[in-house]
Design an enzyme around this catalytic site. Structure first.
Site, PDB file in Angstrom:
ATOM      1  N   HIS A   1       1.008  -1.281  -0.033  1.00 21.35           N
ATOM      2  CA  HIS A   1      -0.138   0.010   0.029  1.00 21.35           C
ATOM      3  C   HIS A   1       0.888   1.147  -0.066  1.00 21.35           C
ATOM      4  CE1 HIS A   1      -3.296   2.827   1.431  1.00 21.35           C
ATOM      5  NE2 HIS A   1      -2.230   3.291   1.881  1.00 21.35           N
ATOM      6  N   GLU A   2       1.985   1.258   0.908  1.00 22.38           N
ATOM      7  CA  GLU A   2       2.863   2.448   0.889  1.00 22.38           C
ATOM      8  C   GLU A   2       3.368   2.711  -0.557  1.00 22.38           C
ATOM      9  OE1 GLU A   2       2.149   4.356   3.131  1.00 22.38           O
ATOM     10  OE2 GLU A   2       1.033   3.201   4.291  1.00 22.38           O
TER      11      GLU A   2
ATOM     12  N   GLU B   1      -6.534   7.014  -0.641  1.00 28.03           N
ATOM     13  CA  GLU B   1      -6.286   5.832   0.080  1.00 28.03           C
ATOM     14  C   GLU B   1      -6.924   4.610  -0.534  1.00 28.03           C
ATOM     15  OE1 GLU B   1      -4.531   5.217   2.797  1.00 28.03           O
ATOM     16  OE2 GLU B   1      -4.088   7.394   2.608  1.00 28.03           O
TER      17      GLU B   1
ATOM     18  N   HIS C   1       1.498   4.299  -3.110  1.00 27.69           N
ATOM     19  CA  HIS C   1       1.532   5.788  -2.693  1.00 27.69           C
ATOM     20  C   HIS C   1       2.696   6.346  -3.585  1.00 27.69           C
ATOM     21  CE1 HIS C   1      -1.734   6.847  -0.224  1.00 27.69           C
ATOM     22  NE2 HIS C   1      -1.427   5.898   0.707  1.00 27.69           N
TER      23      HIS C   1
END
Length: 332
Positions: free
Chosen positions: A130-131, A200, A134
């Site tokens: 997930h990071e 998100e 980003h």
């Protein structure tokens, strides 16, 4: 998030900065505020990542000091076709993580010791994927700059109480000064929150594709959300403008999916991930992770190379819920 949206958000932040300056000091105050905002944008572009990491006393790790964690991030970065980011660990009992940096070539990812010690390998893979999403979406630049500017707007608004306005606008008075102190930081926060929730969702989806396991990320979100409500993060409480950077809001009492939340509700994010999993697996579920089961201990073992972007484990088999052994689960 593309550069157009990034530019719009920075323009909104800069305009708000100038408006507060005008209300405090008239036209001269607005010009000064705009010059300061431009300087802060430039400074934040080059330094905001280091500032945020310093706020949380993050320590950089490598293949020698944290071989398992560093290797996990390296595998995911290859899956995502990204340069290897710098990897940091934050000594904090609350499980959480964030990414920062102005571009993929200068990115960093950070995880708390609480996350590394309380989640399974599959869950940690989901969080770090997930990071990295980003980073790949170039969200990290806007995340760090808005955190810097939101804090600056709050400080500028506080000056209103002391200066009370200029002769150009006949002074703000006590009520006007108090109004600016309250409304300016609120407006800055709303600008952040307006894009935070959609960002998100996008990172959840891409992160699930990078790791190949939407359920691992969904389980991690549930586990982190539950523990974040019980375990305080004093560093985040002291720097609330950075809350939107984390995978789960680190502040207490901020769980609802509403206008003032920095993140979507965990339930909505989990539902979206399970829907994605159904599409990836043709309606079949992973048997590897059941929600709300006790936290599994991270064991030592042998880790293989993860699947490519968008792939899933063959035949629904769970990947090893362990990291390569050597110096404890995550190094020292």
């Amino acid at each position: 998030m593309n550069y157009f949206k990034t530019g719009l958000l920075l323009a909104a932040m800069t305009a708000l900065f100038g408006a507060v300056g005008f209300l405090i000091g008239g036209e001269s105050g607005m010009l000064i505020a705009l010059v300061v905002a431009a300087a802060m944008n430039l400074f934040a572009y080059w330094n905001s990542d280091r500032m945020v990491l310093r706020m949380y006393n993050a320590r950089e790790v490598d293949a020698r000091t944290a071989p398992e964690f560093y290797g996990l991030v390296a595998d995911l970065a290859r899956n995502a076709q990204l340069p290897m980011p710098r990897v940091y660990v934050i000594d904090n009992d609350q499980p959480n993580a964030f990414a920062t940096g102005r571009n993929p070539q200068n990115a960093a990812v950070a995880a708390t010791t609480g996350l590394l010690h309380s989640l399974t390998r599959e869950e940690i893979e989901g969080v770090m994927a997930h990071e990295l999403a980003h980073v790949k979406n170039r969200d990290t630049l806007i995340m760090t700059i808005t955190a810097t500017l939101a804090g600056a707007i709050g400080m500028l608004a506080n000056f209103a109480l002391f200066f009370g306005g200029s002769r150009d606008n006949r002074g703000l008075g006590l009520i006007g000064s108090l109004a600016i102190m309250i409304l300016a930081p609120l407006a800055a926060a709303l600008v952040q929150m307006a894009i935070s929730r959609s960002r998100e969702y996008a990172a959840d989806r891409m992160g699930a594709e990078i790791s190949g396991n939407p359920r691992g990320l969904a389980s991690a979100l549930q586990r982190i959300s539950g523990q974040a409500k019980r375990i305080p993060n004093e560093q985040a409480e002291g720097n609330p403008a950075t809350a939107h950077m984390f995978i789960i809001n680190p502040l207490h009492g901020r769980g609802a999916d509403n206008l003032f939340s920095t993140h979507p509700s965990t339930e909505n994010r989990v539902a979206a991930l399970l829907e994605l999993e159904a599409g990836m697996r043709g309606g079949r579920n992973y048997p590897s992770t059941r929600f709300n089961e006790p936290v599994a201990a991270v064991k030592s073992g042998t880790a293989g190379t993860g699947p490519g972007v968008g792939s899933v484990p063959p035949s629904g088999r769970r990947r090893q819920n362990s990291l390569p052994g050597g110096r404890g689960p995550w190094g020292r």
